[in-house]
Design a protein around this motif. Structure first.
Motif, short mmCIF file in Angstrom:
data_model
loop_
_atom_site.label_atom_id
_atom_site.label_comp_id
_atom_site.label_asym_id
_atom_site.label_seq_id
_atom_site.Cartn_x
_atom_site.Cartn_y
_atom_site.Cartn_z
N LEU A 1 33.85 1.67 -32.58
CA LEU A 1 33.90 2.84 -31.24
C LEU A 1 35.41 3.52 -31.43
CD1 LEU A 1 32.81 0.57 -28.46
CD2 LEU A 1 31.52 2.34 -29.61
N SER A 2 36.57 2.79 -31.88
CA SER A 2 37.72 3.37 -31.90
C SER A 2 37.87 4.40 -33.23
CB SER A 2 38.86 2.53 -32.01
OG SER A 2 38.64 1.89 -33.19
N ASN A 3 36.72 4.21 -34.19
CA ASN A 3 37.06 4.97 -35.21
C ASN A 3 36.03 6.08 -35.33
OD1 ASN A 3 38.91 3.66 -36.44
ND2 ASN A 3 37.78 2.40 -37.72
N ALA A 4 35.00 6.05 -34.27
CA ALA A 4 33.75 6.75 -34.07
C ALA A 4 34.25 8.44 -33.74
CB ALA A 4 32.81 6.53 -33.16
N ALA A 5 35.07 8.66 -33.06
CA ALA A 5 35.66 9.88 -32.52
C ALA A 5 36.29 10.60 -33.94
CB ALA A 5 36.33 9.97 -31.38
N GLU A 6 37.07 9.81 -34.45
CA GLU A 6 37.83 10.26 -35.71
C GLU A 6 37.15 10.68 -36.94
OE1 GLU A 6 41.13 11.36 -37.83
OE2 GLU A 6 40.91 10.82 -35.55
N TYR A 7 35.98 9.55 -36.94
CA TYR A 7 35.07 10.08 -38.13
C TYR A 7 34.22 11.29 -37.70
CZ TYR A 7 35.18 5.45 -40.50
OH TYR A 7 35.96 4.13 -41.16
N GLN A 8 33.85 11.65 -36.49
CA GLN A 8 33.11 12.63 -36.43
C GLN A 8 33.77 14.00 -36.47
OE1 GLN A 8 30.22 13.12 -35.38
NE2 GLN A 8 29.33 11.00 -34.80
N ARG A 9 35.30 13.89 -36.25
CA ARG A 9 36.10 14.96 -36.64
C ARG A 9 36.21 15.36 -38.09
NH1 ARG A 9 39.09 12.71 -32.26
NH2 ARG A 9 40.66 11.64 -33.66
N LYS A 10 36.13 14.26 -38.95
CA LYS A 10 36.10 14.37 -40.19
C LYS A 10 35.02 14.48 -41.07
CE LYS A 10 40.38 11.58 -40.57
NZ LYS A 10 41.19 10.30 -41.32
N ARG A 11 33.71 14.51 -40.29
CA ARG A 11 32.53 14.53 -40.85
C ARG A 11 32.32 15.36 -41.71
NH1 ARG A 11 26.77 13.43 -37.73
NH2 ARG A 11 25.29 13.43 -39.90
N ASP A 12 32.67 16.96 -41.41
CA ASP A 12 32.18 18.19 -42.16
C ASP A 12 33.24 18.08 -43.43
OD1 ASP A 12 30.46 18.72 -40.43
OD2 ASP A 12 31.60 20.37 -39.26
N PHE A 13 34.44 17.54 -43.28
CA PHE A 13 35.34 17.59 -44.49
C PHE A 13 34.91 16.40 -45.18
CE2 PHE A 13 39.50 16.15 -46.16
CZ PHE A 13 39.79 17.42 -46.96
N MET A 14 34.56 15.44 -44.81
CA MET A 14 33.89 14.21 -45.69
C MET A 14 32.79 14.86 -46.52
SD MET A 14 34.62 11.18 -42.86
CE MET A 14 33.90 9.81 -43.66
N SER A 15 31.77 15.59 -45.76
CA SER A 15 30.69 15.81 -46.38
C SER A 15 31.14 16.94 -47.56
CB SER A 15 29.83 16.36 -45.48
OG SER A 15 29.41 15.59 -44.46
N PHE A 16 32.03 17.60 -47.37
CA PHE A 16 32.49 18.75 -48.36
C PHE A 16 32.94 17.89 -49.70
CE2 PHE A 16 36.11 20.96 -50.45
CZ PHE A 16 35.53 21.83 -50.71
N GLU A 17 33.94 17.08 -49.30
CA GLU A 17 34.49 16.11 -50.43
C GLU A 17 33.51 15.31 -51.14
OE1 GLU A 17 38.95 15.00 -49.05
OE2 GLU A 17 37.25 13.77 -48.29
N LEU A 18 32.56 15.06 -50.68
CA LEU A 18 31.45 14.13 -51.26
C LEU A 18 30.69 15.02 -52.15
CD1 LEU A 18 29.85 11.45 -51.55
CD2 LEU A 18 28.81 11.95 -49.61
N LYS A 19 30.32 16.33 -51.60
CA LYS A 19 29.55 17.37 -52.26
C LYS A 19 30.06 17.64 -53.58
CE LYS A 19 27.36 21.66 -51.69
NZ LYS A 19 27.85 22.55 -52.69
#
Length: 556
Positions: free
Chosen positions: A179-197
């Protein structure tokens, strides 16, 4: 039980050997004779902290050795688990303290650590000094004393609570982290998707960067490589006469004379090896030369690929393997983000299941403790009555942990006591008299001692602060406990000394060079004389002898 004690060059003890027996062993001696030094030596052998101050002045080291007979099953199992031989349940513990500060512990002649010795000796002996009753004043330890009572019923449930609590705690920690990491993960989701791609599109292969470096080196130097290999092949194989042709002629001449000399014959054999090896090398040079090609497009492709890999290394790790590891982590983190609602539901359900089981186990544990407490209260009041607390009241107070569940259940336990009629129940810490605390501790030891399976109890002047009738009562209680345990007790009271089944005296002697202490066993007559000394000091009279005999008779 402790059957033998050997002490050498320890404090004021020069050399001492003493046998102890099952039952009540009483040690007396004049003030300053060194009674507590004996207990200190035993304590060291049982794993207490070593101090160079204990080494006798002018000696290199102090040595204490204990022989334990009929050791407990737990102690024997602990030795077997650590590959230490046990001969008919006998343990020999040896402790050496060097004047330089080095300490060596041995069990059955095998060197062990002090921590292991401590673990072992918890199953062998229990030492109580005149201040050790302080443990009874700590409410946090009261619940452990209660759990020893009815341990066969309580401890299995307690272990279950500990196990369920550990699982419950781990799951709640995982949910909290999620739960504590969820909000942080959501903020980073697009950037993480870009890096993975970006990493996936590179289609990296482990080790390809090293292969590309090697390929690029060849492509960048292909003309020079071809030219040198061609020159080598031409000179060895194609020129006229070539190197191989000249070698062939030399080979023929050696053949003509080989039959005339064994040395030349051996040389011919070596020459053959060189000739055919060179021929093989020549063919390999031609193969490599013919494979050398130069392609501007292939060079550009290799350079571009290396540039891409190097850029990814700078962003995601110093090697292809590190980049691929980061790719895996991105995939896992994105999977968590995409399935976070499902994960929350899963953890919440598991927590609910474990909490329900934990609550039931805690309630069961609490119920068992409260049932044991009723019986414990009655038994302790009986013991207190026997120890001359004629109007004592004792109560085990229960309350719930403010923090909720713990590995120890939900109970807070504290012992409350009133030693005089009309006084309210108070925590043990409020008891003023040290003599009262000594007798109260003895009452606890009588009850708990039947359950803790520790064969030897050692008491160092726990009779401090008592005298008269109370001293006689304590002596009889020690004798009663000694029916199931070996008791070694240092005392200065004649009433307790009279109860001894085996009596010893600490004797201090001096010569021209030093003072030293030893322990001597007392005969029945010497026991009477020692009790008379404790009663009358230096003036031993017929009256004190008679009083000593009366005390012994009364104790029996």
């Amino acid at each position: 039980m402790i059957s033998h004690l050997t002490v050498k060059d320890f404090a004021i003890i020069n050399e001492m050997d003493v046998d102890f027996y099952h039952g009540l062993n009483i040690i007396t001696g004049e003030t300053g004779a060194g009674k507590s030094i004996v207990i200190e030596a035993v304590s060291l052998a049982l794993g207490s902290r070593a101090d160079t101050a204990f080494v006798r002045s002018g000696k290199e080291k102090a040595i204490i050795q204990l022989v334990i007979e009929d050791c407990s099953e737990k102690a024997a199992n602990l030795l077997n688990e650590n590959d230490i031989p046990v001969d008919e349940h006998q343990i020999v513990i040896k402790r050496e303290i060097s004047a330089t500060g080095k300490s060596v512990c041995r069990v059955n002649n095998q060197i062990v650590s002090v921590s292991f010795l401590n673990s072992l000796c918890k199953h062998l002996a229990d030492i109580h000094g005149q201040y050790d009753h302080q443990s009874l004043l700590d409410p946090e330890l009261h619940i452990n004393l209660l759990d020893l009572y009815h341990r066969s019923e309580i401890l299995p449930v307690k272990e279950l609570v500990e196990k369920l609590y550990a699982e419950y705690k781990e799951l709640t920690s995982k949910l909290h982290t999620l739960l504590s990491n969820a909000a942080e993960y959501q903020r980073k989701r697009d950037f993480m998707s870009f890096e993975l791609k970006e990493i996936k599109e590179a289609s990296l292969i482990p080790g390809e960067d090293a292969e590309l470096e090697s390929q690029l080196l060849i492509l960048q130097n292909s003309e020079r490589i071809y030219s040198n290999l061609n020159a080598i092949y031409t000179s060895v194989y194609e020129e006229s006469p070539s190197v191989l042709e000249n070698l062939s002629k030399a080979h023929h001449k050696l053949q003509e004379i080989a039959t005339f000399s064994s040395a030349v014959s051996a040389l011919l054999s070596d020459f053959n090896d060189v000739y055919y090896k060179l021929e093989d090398i020549c063919h390999e040079v031609r193969t490599i030369r013919d494979d050398i090609t130069f392609s501007e497009e292939e060079l550009d492709t290799a350079i571009s690929r290396i540039d891409l890999i190097n850029k990814l290394k700078l962003k995601y790790g110093g090697s292809v393997d590190k980049i691929l590891e980061y790719q895996t982590k991105l995939e896992e983190d994105l999977s968590v983000i995409e399935n976070i609602d499902e994960a929350k539901e899963k953890y919440s359900h598991e927590i609910s299941v474990y909490e329900e089981q934990l609550q039931l186990a805690c309630m069961r544990l609490s119920k068992l403790r409260k049932e044991a407490a009723i019986e414990f209260e009655d038994k302790l009041k009986e013991q207190l009555l026997e120890l001359s607390f004629n109007s004592a009241e004792f109560k085990i107070d229960f309350s719930e942990q403010p923090s909720g569940y713990t590995a120890n259940g939900i109970d807070l336990v504290e012992f409350l006591i009133s030693t005089n009629k009309g006084e309210p129940l108070k925590p043990l810490a409020k008891i003023a008299s040290g003599g009262e605390m000594s007798r109260i501790m003895l009452a606890f030891k009588k009850i708990i001692g039947d359950y803790d399976n520790i064969p030897t109890m050692i008491f160092d002047e726990i009779d401090a602060g008592i005298s008269g009738v109370a001293a006689s009562v304590v002596g009889k209680k020690l004798k009663e406990i000694a029916q199931k345990h070996q008791i070694i007790c240092i005392t200065h009271l004649p009433q307790i000394t009279a109860c001894g089944q085996y009596n010893f005296k600490i004797v201090k002697n001096s010569d021209e060079e030093s003072t030293y202490t030893t322990v001597v066993p007392l005969s029945e007559q010497e026991k009477v004389e020692e009790i008379a000394r404790l009663l009358g000091g230096l003036n031993i009279t017929e009256a004190t002898i008679k009083s000593a005999q009366d005390l012994i008779a009364a104790s029996r």
